[in-house]
Design a protein around this motif. Structure first.
Motif, PDB file in Angstrom:
ATOM      1  N   VAL A 345     -19.325   7.268  -0.559  1.00  0.00           N
ATOM      2  CA  VAL A 345     -18.076   7.773  -1.529  1.00  0.00           C
ATOM      3  C   VAL A 345     -16.687   7.911  -0.801  1.00  0.00           C
ATOM      4  N   PHE A 346     -16.839   8.449   0.103  1.00  0.00           N
ATOM      5  CA  PHE A 346     -15.756   8.623   1.021  1.00  0.00           C
ATOM      6  C   PHE A 346     -15.088   7.490   1.491  1.00  0.00           C
ATOM      7  N   TRP A 347     -15.902   6.559   2.219  1.00  0.00           N
ATOM      8  CA  TRP A 347     -15.496   5.403   2.870  1.00  0.00           C
ATOM      9  C   TRP A 347     -15.133   4.206   1.628  1.00  0.00           C
ATOM     10  N   ILE A 348     -15.845   4.189   0.663  1.00  0.00           N
ATOM     11  CA  ILE A 348     -15.153   3.145  -0.476  1.00  0.00           C
ATOM     12  C   ILE A 348     -13.775   4.007  -0.696  1.00  0.00           C
ATOM     13  N   GLN A 349     -13.652   5.252  -1.120  1.00  0.00           N
ATOM     14  CA  GLN A 349     -12.378   5.373  -1.710  1.00  0.00           C
ATOM     15  C   GLN A 349     -11.357   5.194  -0.565  1.00  0.00           C
ATOM     16  N   ALA A 350     -11.314   5.791   0.647  1.00  0.00           N
ATOM     17  CA  ALA A 350     -10.675   5.692   1.633  1.00  0.00           C
ATOM     18  C   ALA A 350     -10.170   4.284   1.657  1.00  0.00           C
ATOM     19  N   THR A 351     -11.040   3.150   1.928  1.00  0.00           N
ATOM     20  CA  THR A 351     -10.876   1.611   1.991  1.00  0.00           C
ATOM     21  C   THR A 351      -9.863   1.097   0.869  1.00  0.00           C
ATOM     22  N   ILE A 352     -10.228   1.482  -0.411  1.00  0.00           N
ATOM     23  CA  ILE A 352      -9.518   1.111  -1.594  1.00  0.00           C
ATOM     24  C   ILE A 352      -8.293   1.519  -1.693  1.00  0.00           C
ATOM     25  N   TYR A 353      -7.847   2.892  -1.352  1.00  0.00           N
ATOM     26  CA  TYR A 353      -6.891   3.301  -1.297  1.00  0.00           C
ATOM     27  C   TYR A 353      -5.809   2.802  -0.290  1.00  0.00           C
ATOM     28  N   VAL A 354      -6.370   2.580   1.054  1.00  0.00           N
ATOM     29  CA  VAL A 354      -5.636   2.137   2.031  1.00  0.00           C
ATOM     30  C   VAL A 354      -5.009   0.513   1.728  1.00  0.00           C
ATOM     31  N   VAL A 355      -6.230  -0.029   1.194  1.00  0.00           N
ATOM     32  CA  VAL A 355      -5.785  -1.536   0.954  1.00  0.00           C
ATOM     33  C   VAL A 355      -4.788  -1.668  -0.144  1.00  0.00           C
ATOM     34  N   LEU A 356      -4.928  -0.853  -1.178  1.00  0.00           N
ATOM     35  CA  LEU A 356      -3.940  -0.813  -2.232  1.00  0.00           C
ATOM     36  C   LEU A 356      -2.542  -0.460  -1.870  1.00  0.00           C
ATOM     37  N   ALA A 357      -2.563   0.537  -0.914  1.00  0.00           N
ATOM     38  CA  ALA A 357      -1.352   1.051  -0.543  1.00  0.00           C
ATOM     39  C   ALA A 357      -0.480  -0.006   0.373  1.00  0.00           C
ATOM     40  N   ILE A 358      -1.312  -0.836   1.116  1.00  0.00           N
ATOM     41  CA  ILE A 358      -0.877  -1.815   1.834  1.00  0.00           C
ATOM     42  C   ILE A 358      -0.202  -2.844   1.315  1.00  0.00           C
ATOM     43  N   LEU A 359      -1.007  -3.200   0.163  1.00  0.00           N
ATOM     44  CA  LEU A 359      -0.461  -4.250  -0.954  1.00  0.00           C
ATOM     45  C   LEU A 359       0.780  -3.897  -1.620  1.00  0.00           C
ATOM     46  N   PHE A 360       1.109  -2.481  -1.867  1.00  0.00           N
ATOM     47  CA  PHE A 360       2.294  -1.986  -2.453  1.00  0.00           C
ATOM     48  C   PHE A 360       3.281  -2.357  -1.339  1.00  0.00           C
ATOM     49  N   GLN A 361       3.018  -1.995  -0.083  1.00  0.00           N
ATOM     50  CA  GLN A 361       4.034  -2.116   0.745  1.00  0.00           C
ATOM     51  C   GLN A 361       4.568  -3.408   0.881  1.00  0.00           C
ATOM     52  N   ARG A 362       3.660  -4.539   0.956  1.00  0.00           N
ATOM     53  CA  ARG A 362       3.627  -5.676   1.332  1.00  0.00           C
ATOM     54  C   ARG A 362       4.672  -6.312   0.102  1.00  0.00           C
ATOM     55  N   ILE A 363       4.681  -5.789  -1.065  1.00  0.00           N
ATOM     56  CA  ILE A 363       5.421  -6.366  -2.375  1.00  0.00           C
ATOM     57  C   ILE A 363       6.742  -5.642  -2.400  1.00  0.00           C
ATOM     58  N   GLU A 364       6.720  -4.693  -1.330  1.00  0.00           N
ATOM     59  CA  GLU A 364       7.985  -3.806  -1.339  1.00  0.00           C
ATOM     60  C   GLU A 364       8.271  -3.038  -2.854  1.00  0.00           C
ATOM     61  N   ALA A 365       7.029  -2.180  -3.189  1.00  0.00           N
ATOM     62  CA  ALA A 365       7.140  -1.400  -4.294  1.00  0.00           C
ATOM     63  C   ALA A 365       6.490  -0.065  -4.236  1.00  0.00           C
ATOM     64  N   ARG A 366       6.806   0.619  -4.827  1.00  0.00           N
ATOM     65  CA  ARG A 366       6.637   2.257  -4.937  1.00  0.00           C
ATOM     66  C   ARG A 366       5.198   2.417  -5.890  1.00  0.00           C
ATOM     67  N   GLY A 367       4.621   3.579  -5.163  1.00  0.00           N
ATOM     68  CA  GLY A 367       3.293   3.680  -6.444  1.00  0.00           C
ATOM     69  C   GLY A 367       3.840   4.408  -7.691  1.00  0.00           C
ATOM     70  N   PRO A 368       3.117   4.094  -8.662  1.00  0.00           N
ATOM     71  CA  PRO A 368       3.773   4.457 -10.096  1.00  0.00           C
ATOM     72  C   PRO A 368       4.161   5.762 -10.144  1.00  0.00           C
ATOM     73  N   LEU A 369       3.604   6.797  -9.514  1.00  0.00           N
ATOM     74  CA  LEU A 369       3.966   8.226  -9.689  1.00  0.00           C
ATOM     75  C   LEU A 369       5.198   8.251  -8.823  1.00  0.00           C
ATOM     76  N   GLU A 370       5.183   7.688  -7.549  1.00  0.00           N
ATOM     77  CA  GLU A 370       6.558   7.987  -6.622  1.00  0.00           C
ATOM     78  C   GLU A 370       7.626   7.217  -7.290  1.00  0.00           C
ATOM     79  N   PHE A 371       7.351   6.155  -8.166  1.00  0.00           N
ATOM     80  CA  PHE A 371       8.568   5.416  -8.693  1.00  0.00           C
ATOM     81  C   PHE A 371       9.142   6.520 -10.048  1.00  0.00           C
ATOM     82  N   LEU A 372       8.266   6.959 -10.491  1.00  0.00           N
ATOM     83  CA  LEU A 372       8.529   7.716 -11.770  1.00  0.00           C
ATOM     84  C   LEU A 372       9.445   9.007 -11.083  1.00  0.00           C
ATOM     85  N   THR A 373       8.830   9.844 -10.297  1.00  0.00           N
ATOM     86  CA  THR A 373       9.564  10.930  -9.514  1.00  0.00           C
ATOM     87  C   THR A 373      10.843  10.680  -8.947  1.00  0.00           C
ATOM     88  N   SER A 374      11.179   9.473  -8.120  1.00  0.00           N
ATOM     89  CA  SER A 374      12.033   9.115  -7.628  1.00  0.00           C
ATOM     90  C   SER A 374      12.998   8.900  -8.391  1.00  0.00           C
TER      91      SER A 374
END
Length: 393
Positions: A345-374
């Motif tokens: 449960v831990f490793w699946i989540q950690a891996t998915i979250y890290v991959v997702l975050a790197i993909l967002f960074q590659r397309i130069e996008a913020r996370g949805p909630l970060e975009f909203l708050t900013s």
């Protein structure tokens, strides 16, 4: 002036996120021996404190970093921070309605942002004095208030996470948020203030980075040794075992991992603890020292190669989104019968979250909630908000 984003700060925030995910998914105690697990011994109490200290660093950077904004700009910054806090609080209340065993930090996090507003325009020296005083005095005040609240307010804390229904009992809500709950903001403001002090330093300077690492290690080690001396050589631990809470809970084991369930009343010796979630001066000094050391190490490692800690820094750049996603995922996991194995449960989540975050960074996008708050924060700042927001963390 546009500054290069300090990925070391994001990496430290990423460590805090993954550490909290670990404590939420992996066992903190060995069921056979009763001893703390590696996860409990390393991350319990320290990950959430690191999260709060880095939040304080972020507030300092939002308001000018080592070159604080002038009065008019600070007022705009305060509006932006207040709106940011409001959105975080709403997210926290929404997550609080989920069925989960996680103690959700977001509403308290938002209250800490609001409590920090009077401090964002302070000069560094005055801010440092306030930080030291708050670190020393707030646990004493909390000890006095806790005993009075437990005797005179029923209930004195919220059962579970905060939801909209919690506002139907405002006195209990206030007591829980400020004193009796899992993240008492009366003491936890110390982490935010310390982070703001750190954020007022020139974090790109090598001596500052080395100083954070060295001073953090010294504070973390010294506070633990002082607590051991007070509890052992001076008899504090024996006095605590004679209290009602000391007779109810296995304090020796909990001192290593998590003291949050313990009702710390009946003896001033509770203030000598340095165990995770005891929220004493020594505990906060230890956790804050650990946070400063981690931050210093991350800044040093990314000094020449900003992307060296990319999996951590990418996740740390969108923690609000990933933390919220994690809480929702765990609300589903907790319903599974039979229970799922914690390690996958831990490793699946950690891996998915890290991959997702790197993909967002590659397309130069913020996370949805970060975009909203900013975006909401920039609107609240007004016409000059864009210039303020251009200073990258």
């Amino acid at each position: 002036m546009i500054q290069r984003r300090l990925t070391g700060i994001d990496a430290a925030r990423g460590i805090a996120l993954l550490g909290m995910i670990a404590t939420h998914t992996l066992p903190l105690y060995n069921q056979e021996t009763g001893y703390g697990t590696l996860t409990g011994l390393v991350f319990s109490g320290r990950s959430s404190a690191l999260f709060a200290v880095v939040a304080g660093v972020g507030l300092a950077l939002l308001t000018g970093g080592s070159q604080p904004h002038e009065a008019k700009a600070v007022n705009r910054d305060r509006r932006g921070i207040a709106v940011r806090a409001l959105i975080i609080a709403l997210v926290g209340l929404a997550l609080g309605g989920l069925q989960t065993s996680i103690a959700i930090i977001l509403f308290h996090y938002a209250v800490l942002f609001l409590l920090a507003l009077p401090f964002v325009g302070m000069p560094l020296r005055r801010l440092a004095v306030w930080t030291g005083a708050w670190l020393l005095a707030s646990p004493v005040l909390a000890y006095l208030l806790r005993g009075w609240l437990l005797e005179n307010l029923s209930p004195a804390e919220i059962d579970g996470n905060l939801t909209w229904d919690s506002f139907l009992a405002p006195a209990t809500l206030a007591a829980d948020v400020f004193v009796t709950g899992f993240y008492p903001v009366l003491q936890w403001l110390s982490y935010i203030l310390l982070g703001m002090v750190i954020g007022r330093l020139t974090l790109t300077n090598l001596p500052v980075q080395v100083g954070l690492l060295a001073a953090g290690i010294f504070a973390a080690v010294t506070s633990k040794f002082l607590s051991y001396y007070l509890l052992g050589s001076l008899g504090g631990f024996d006095a605590l075992q004679a209290t009602a809470s000391g007779q109810r809970w296995p304090l020796a084991r909990m001192l290593e991992v998590n003291l949050s369930p313990v009702e710390q009343t009946g003896s001033w010796w509770w203030l000598a603890l340095a165990g995770p979630h005891s929220n004493t001066s020594l505990d906060m000094l230890h956790a804050a020292g650990t946070a400063a050391a981690v931050l210093g190490a991350c800044l040093l490692l990314t000094r020449a190669r900003p992307n060296l800690l990319l999996p951590l820094s990418a996740a740390g750049a969108m923690t609000l989104t990933l933390y919220s996603l994690h809480v929702w995922v765990m609300s589903v996991v907790d319903l599974q019968v039979p229970p799922l194995e914690p390690m996958p449960v831990f490793w699946i989540q950690a891996t998915i979250y890290v991959v997702l975050a790197i993909l967002f960074q590659r397309i130069e996008a913020r996370g949805p909630l970060e975009f909203l708050t900013s975006g909401a924060s920039r609107l609240a700042r007004g016409k000059s908000g864009a210039g303020t927001a251009a200073r990258k963390r």
